[in-house]
Design a protein around this motif. Sequence first.
Motif, mmCIF file in Angstrom:
data_model
loop_
_atom_site.group_PDB
_atom_site.id
_atom_site.type_symbol
_atom_site.label_atom_id
_atom_site.label_comp_id
_atom_site.label_asym_id
_atom_site.label_seq_id
_atom_site.Cartn_x
_atom_site.Cartn_y
_atom_site.Cartn_z
ATOM 1 N N PRO A 163 0.909 -1.363 -0.030
ATOM 2 C CA PRO A 163 0.015 -0.149 -0.031
ATOM 3 C C PRO A 163 1.041 1.306 -0.064
ATOM 4 O O PRO A 163 1.912 1.283 0.558
ATOM 5 N N PHE A 164 0.410 2.256 -0.510
ATOM 6 C CA PHE A 164 1.136 3.644 -0.677
ATOM 7 C C PHE A 164 0.725 4.482 0.631
ATOM 8 O O PHE A 164 -0.152 5.409 0.618
ATOM 9 N N THR A 165 1.285 3.915 1.419
ATOM 10 C CA THR A 165 1.096 4.527 2.969
ATOM 11 C C THR A 165 2.300 4.016 3.931
ATOM 12 O O THR A 165 2.579 3.084 3.811
ATOM 13 N N GLY A 166 2.700 4.982 4.735
ATOM 14 C CA GLY A 166 3.802 4.743 5.581
ATOM 15 C C GLY A 166 3.114 4.444 7.147
ATOM 16 O O GLY A 166 3.849 4.700 8.112
ATOM 17 N N ALA A 167 1.732 4.401 7.285
ATOM 18 C CA ALA A 167 1.045 4.275 8.537
ATOM 19 C C ALA A 167 1.886 3.276 9.590
ATOM 20 O O ALA A 167 1.856 2.075 9.066
ATOM 21 N N ALA A 168 1.952 3.540 10.871
ATOM 22 C CA ALA A 168 2.085 2.605 11.611
ATOM 23 C C ALA A 168 1.419 1.361 11.717
ATOM 24 O O ALA A 168 1.886 0.154 12.149
ATOM 25 N N PHE A 169 0.065 1.645 11.779
ATOM 26 C CA PHE A 169 -0.881 0.408 11.984
ATOM 27 C C PHE A 169 -0.607 -0.644 11.073
ATOM 28 O O PHE A 169 -0.794 -1.993 11.329
ATOM 29 N N LEU A 170 -0.099 -0.313 9.808
ATOM 30 C CA LEU A 170 0.332 -1.421 8.951
ATOM 31 C C LEU A 170 1.541 -2.170 9.219
ATOM 32 O O LEU A 170 1.702 -3.051 8.378
ATOM 33 N N ARG A 171 2.381 -1.683 10.235
ATOM 34 C CA ARG A 171 3.493 -2.221 10.340
ATOM 35 C C ARG A 171 3.569 -3.330 11.565
ATOM 36 O O ARG A 171 4.351 -3.956 11.899
ATOM 37 N N ASP A 172 2.307 -3.638 11.779
ATOM 38 C CA ASP A 172 1.924 -4.569 12.793
ATOM 39 C C ASP A 172 2.158 -5.895 12.385
ATOM 40 O O ASP A 172 1.557 -6.586 11.261
ATOM 41 N N PRO A 173 3.477 -6.705 13.016
ATOM 42 C CA PRO A 173 3.649 -8.028 12.181
ATOM 43 C C PRO A 173 2.452 -9.169 12.320
ATOM 44 O O PRO A 173 2.628 -10.172 11.514
ATOM 45 N N ASN A 174 1.709 -8.721 13.242
ATOM 46 C CA ASN A 174 0.489 -9.804 13.230
ATOM 47 C C ASN A 174 -0.548 -9.694 12.174
ATOM 48 O O ASN A 174 -1.386 -10.724 12.429
ATOM 49 N N LEU A 175 -0.508 -8.826 11.549
ATOM 50 C CA LEU A 175 -1.397 -8.681 10.544
ATOM 51 C C LEU A 175 -0.981 -9.872 9.342
ATOM 52 O O LEU A 175 0.211 -9.675 8.986
ATOM 53 N N ARG A 176 -1.939 -10.693 9.145
ATOM 54 C CA ARG A 176 -1.813 -11.772 8.343
ATOM 55 C C ARG A 176 -1.538 -11.557 6.708
ATOM 56 O O ARG A 176 -0.780 -12.006 6.167
ATOM 57 N N SER A 177 -2.296 -10.451 6.314
ATOM 58 C CA SER A 177 -2.342 -10.424 4.950
ATOM 59 C C SER A 177 -1.433 -9.093 4.330
ATOM 60 O O SER A 177 -1.348 -9.090 2.901
ATOM 61 N N VAL A 178 -1.111 -8.273 5.174
ATOM 62 C CA VAL A 178 -0.414 -6.970 4.914
ATOM 63 C C VAL A 178 1.182 -7.342 4.661
ATOM 64 O O VAL A 178 1.655 -7.802 5.604
ATOM 65 N N ILE A 179 1.632 -6.947 3.485
ATOM 66 C CA ILE A 179 3.118 -7.023 3.266
ATOM 67 C C ILE A 179 3.371 -5.570 2.736
ATOM 68 O O ILE A 179 2.939 -4.947 1.579
ATOM 69 N N ASN A 180 4.219 -4.757 3.452
ATOM 70 C CA ASN A 180 4.787 -3.501 2.926
ATOM 71 C C ASN A 180 6.049 -3.366 2.306
ATOM 72 O O ASN A 180 6.838 -4.093 2.461
ATOM 73 N N LEU A 181 6.099 -2.453 1.400
ATOM 74 C CA LEU A 181 7.295 -2.249 0.792
ATOM 75 C C LEU A 181 7.972 -1.209 1.244
ATOM 76 O O LEU A 181 9.189 -0.984 1.500
ATOM 77 N N ARG A 182 7.479 0.036 1.382
ATOM 78 C CA ARG A 182 7.947 1.284 1.705
ATOM 79 C C ARG A 182 8.386 1.382 3.118
ATOM 80 O O ARG A 182 7.799 0.923 4.188
ATOM 81 N N SER A 183 9.157 2.559 3.335
ATOM 82 C CA SER A 183 9.695 2.879 4.767
ATOM 83 C C SER A 183 8.467 3.464 5.244
ATOM 84 O O SER A 183 7.372 3.981 4.656
ATOM 85 N N SER A 184 8.186 3.812 6.502
ATOM 86 C CA SER A 184 7.223 4.328 7.521
ATOM 87 C C SER A 184 7.185 5.666 7.518
ATOM 88 O O SER A 184 8.371 6.399 7.100
ATOM 89 N N TYR A 185 6.102 6.352 7.750
ATOM 90 C CA TYR A 185 6.095 7.838 8.178
ATOM 91 C C TYR A 185 6.843 8.153 9.274
ATOM 92 O O TYR A 185 7.461 9.320 9.515
#
Length: 429
Positions: A163-185
């Motif tokens: 996703p095109f966002t650096g939000a901290a909540f998406l960096r939760d390693p317990n999220l099963r479906s989310v894979i981030n590419l970019r650095s965080s905000y």
Amino acid sequence: MYRTNRIAKTLWTIVAVCLLGLAACGPDADASLTEAPAAAAPTSTPRHLTFSPTPDREDPGVFDDRIVFGQSAAFTGPAGQLGTGMNHGIQAAFAEVNRAGGVNGRRLELVTRDDTYEPELAISNTMELIEEDIFALIGAVGTPTSRSAVPVAEAAGVPYIAPFTGAAFLRDPNLRSVINLRSSYNQETEEMVERLTEDLGIERIAVMYQDDSFGRAGFNGASAALRRRDLEPVSVGLYQRNTTAVKTGLLDVRKGHPEAVIVIGAYQPVAAVIAWAREIGMNPVFMTVSFVGSNALAEELGAGGEGVIVTQVVPFPTDTSNPVVAAYQEALTEYDPEVEPGFVSLEGYLAGRLAIAGLERCGDIVTRDCFLSVLRIDRPIDISGLVLSYSREEGNQWSDEVFLTMIGKEGQYIALDVLPKDVLGSGDK
């Protein structure tokens, strides 16, 4: 206007997400997303909201000759160029691999929906794409839209990639479906504050932000970076999402007489903030995060953009001495020679290449479980010389890079290592 069935789907999704405990009852709530409970889903849950960890066949969206991805993003409105840029980059990467025969003989396709950067539409679009049997979601744009769409993807077990966002909540390693590419905000705002304080000796720093989960993510990152230096924002201003009504917030910022202002928003309102500031005699250093949409911001500002600092999370998109940039430019030209290279479409291209790498690691038998698992393995991915390494502990993401850029006299972006002294503003006139 929403269609009746879209309203019904949206309402059902909100109820289902709340029942699963994945998010607060509201598309822009601040509560963090957590992993879905292990208990079986209610019997009333539709098939597309049920996650099966051990499918007995290849998953939806996987066909003998193709694999279908979905993208819900802003293609119109004040953030429209962001979704368009991400789409161009992803499509360029998919077209590139398709020209070479696809991934293990399967072509990659992308189905898109316009959410106009509004959470309610992001929910209904995500529902529709999942119902259409896409394999994974890719290239979503924005924090408030992702906060609404991720619970739907989590409940359905559908990968939510880059996703095109650096939000901290998406960096939760317990999220099963989310894979981030970019650095965080948090990483971007830390770089801003470090450069302002160390390179220029500036400590009077204000924050102007979009009043939603995206803006608060950037504000929290900037505030944390300031606190680490025993500082705090000298003033704060707010404005509403999808508007350019920024004057009141700007006047609040002016009260602190800042030497620098960190602005968290998309290109149109950020450009309005800077233009109005200069109209009323404010001349601090302006800095903004990569989500702004760099090319679009420079276009909006015109001659008034000189000296504005933008942090980036991808390499310089015109530096063809960098092999991955050369590959990106070639792929983009092959896909559509009319599209100008830019930071956003380069991020989209890298997102597409990351997805391709995951599919290649799965081999002939492609499942969502395999795809997500191989993208969480601590084994580097080499994308035309750009080596990405996955870090679960540091934010469930593949890159920690932050780059400094500045808009020059001709509206072009200039790469920086440190902030130049001549970028210093003169405060209020």
